[in-house]
Design a protein around this motif. Structure first.
Motif, PDB file in Angstrom:
ATOM      1  N   ASP A   1      13.577 -61.815  10.362  1.00 38.83           N
ATOM      2  CA  ASP A   1      11.890 -61.015   9.977  1.00 38.83           C
ATOM      3  C   ASP A   1      13.148 -59.801   8.987  1.00 38.83           C
ATOM      4  O   ASP A   1      11.757 -58.903   8.535  1.00 38.83           O
ATOM      5  N   ILE A   2      13.605 -59.525   9.827  1.00 37.55           N
ATOM      6  CA  ILE A   2      14.092 -58.183   9.049  1.00 37.55           C
ATOM      7  C   ILE A   2      15.863 -57.956   9.749  1.00 37.55           C
ATOM      8  O   ILE A   2      15.939 -58.811  10.790  1.00 37.55           O
TER       9      ILE A   2
ATOM     10  N   ARG B   1       4.587 -55.686   6.514  1.00 38.52           N
ATOM     11  CA  ARG B   1       5.006 -55.941   4.142  1.00 38.52           C
ATOM     12  C   ARG B   1       5.192 -56.793   3.815  1.00 38.52           C
ATOM     13  O   ARG B   1       4.251 -57.497   2.463  1.00 38.52           O
ATOM     14  N   SER B   2       6.498 -57.149   4.736  1.00 37.17           N
ATOM     15  CA  SER B   2       6.332 -59.065   4.457  1.00 37.17           C
ATOM     16  C   SER B   2       5.744 -59.879   4.711  1.00 37.17           C
ATOM     17  O   SER B   2       5.423 -60.766   3.497  1.00 37.17           O
TER      18      SER B   2
ATOM     19  N   GLY C   1      20.455 -52.792  -1.996  1.00 35.92           N
ATOM     20  CA  GLY C   1      18.857 -53.525  -2.039  1.00 35.92           C
ATOM     21  C   GLY C   1      18.096 -53.423  -0.370  1.00 35.92           C
ATOM     22  O   GLY C   1      17.424 -53.320   0.162  1.00 35.92           O
ATOM     23  N   ALA C   2      19.062 -52.243   0.075  1.00 35.28           N
ATOM     24  CA  ALA C   2      18.361 -51.357   1.923  1.00 35.28           C
ATOM     25  C   ALA C   2      16.805 -51.176   1.601  1.00 35.28           C
ATOM     26  O   ALA C   2      16.424 -50.398  -0.170  1.00 35.28           O
ATOM     27  N   ASP C   3      16.281 -51.375   2.465  1.00 33.48           N
ATOM     28  CA  ASP C   3      14.612 -51.018   1.890  1.00 33.48           C
ATOM     29  C   ASP C   3      14.928 -49.376   2.866  1.00 33.48           C
ATOM     30  O   ASP C   3      13.607 -48.687   2.591  1.00 33.48           O
TER      31      ASP C   3
ATOM     32  N   ASN D   1      16.467 -61.536  -1.369  1.00 37.44           N
ATOM     33  CA  ASN D   1      15.617 -60.297  -1.416  1.00 37.44           C
ATOM     34  C   ASN D   1      15.049 -60.524  -1.369  1.00 37.44           C
ATOM     35  O   ASN D   1      14.642 -58.876  -1.477  1.00 37.44           O
ATOM     36  N   ASP D   2      14.303 -60.858  -0.494  1.00 36.59           N
ATOM     37  CA  ASP D   2      12.445 -60.620   0.239  1.00 36.59           C
ATOM     38  C   ASP D   2      13.105 -59.790   1.728  1.00 36.59           C
ATOM     39  O   ASP D   2      12.091 -58.634   2.404  1.00 36.59           O
ATOM     40  N   VAL D   3      13.886 -60.295   2.633  1.00 34.96           N
ATOM     41  CA  VAL D   3      14.129 -59.625   4.199  1.00 34.96           C
ATOM     42  C   VAL D   3      14.277 -58.267   3.458  1.00 34.96           C
ATOM     43  O   VAL D   3      15.607 -57.767   3.114  1.00 34.96           O
TER      44      VAL D   3
END
Length: 187
Positions: A7-8, A79-80, A55-57, A32-34
């Motif tokens: 999930d993360i 959010r995800s 690509g880190a959040d 690309n989403d995790v």
């Protein structure tokens, strides 16, 4: 490794065999989403920029507050989950097919047109199947803060959904007195 099972991802940059930057790069090639959060003692602006470009959040510098990390994790997970829920437009409900974008429930060749509210309620139940939803959660999700609909109007929509889904014995909408409802699907 399979990132769809996560999930993360929380990564440190300084790791023994592969650094966090390489791992983040590998993750982004697959998914690309995790959400990815870097935790690092590296404080240079260049390191933070490199992590974000990969690509880190987010990028937290050690020492960091555990409360801040917990809050960021909660925000990214919400959010995800919302993105996953928002993308889903077709469901299978027992022997029914549910098309949320057209408000149609199909059973064999028979099409049942739902109202927008019935469709939104069914989608909310399916996104939260086998979980208790408080009455207030349902009302706020469907009508926002508009208190005109507070009261028993949600019961009318639930009653209609119960009638529509009555042919499926393993599906039920349970009324939890004084709490809310639970959409049960026995699999």
């Amino acid at each position: 490794f399979k990132t769809e099972s996560f999930d993360i991802c929380i990564l440190d940059i300084m790791l023994p065999k592969k650094d966090g930057f390489e791992i983040a790069s590998d993750i982004r090639k697959i998914n690309n989403d995790v959400p990815i959060i870097f935790l690092s003692a590296k404080t240079l602006k260049e390191d933070r920029i490199k992590g974000l470009r990969l690509g880190a959040d987010d990028y937290l510098v050690k020492p960091f507050s555990i409360e801040e990390l917990a809050l960021k994790i909660e925000i990214f997970l919400k959010r995800s989950q919302k993105n996953e829920i928002a993308e889903k437009v077709s469901y299978t409900v027992g022997r029914y097919k549910f098309d949320t974008s057209n408000y149609v429930l199909t059973f064999e060749e028979q099409k049942i047109n739902l109202t927008q509210r019935e469709s939104e309620l069914l989608k909310l139940f399916l996104d939260n199947k086998n979980k208790v939803l408080k009455r207030q959660q349902i009302l706020t999700s469907l009508w926002g803060e508009d208190d005109y609909f507070m009261g028993r109007s949600v019961d009318v929509f639930i009653s209609r959904l119960r009638k529509i889904l009555a042919t499926e014995s393993h599906i039920s909408i349970e009324n939890l007195h004084g709490i809310g409802f639970k959409f049960n699907i026995e699999e």
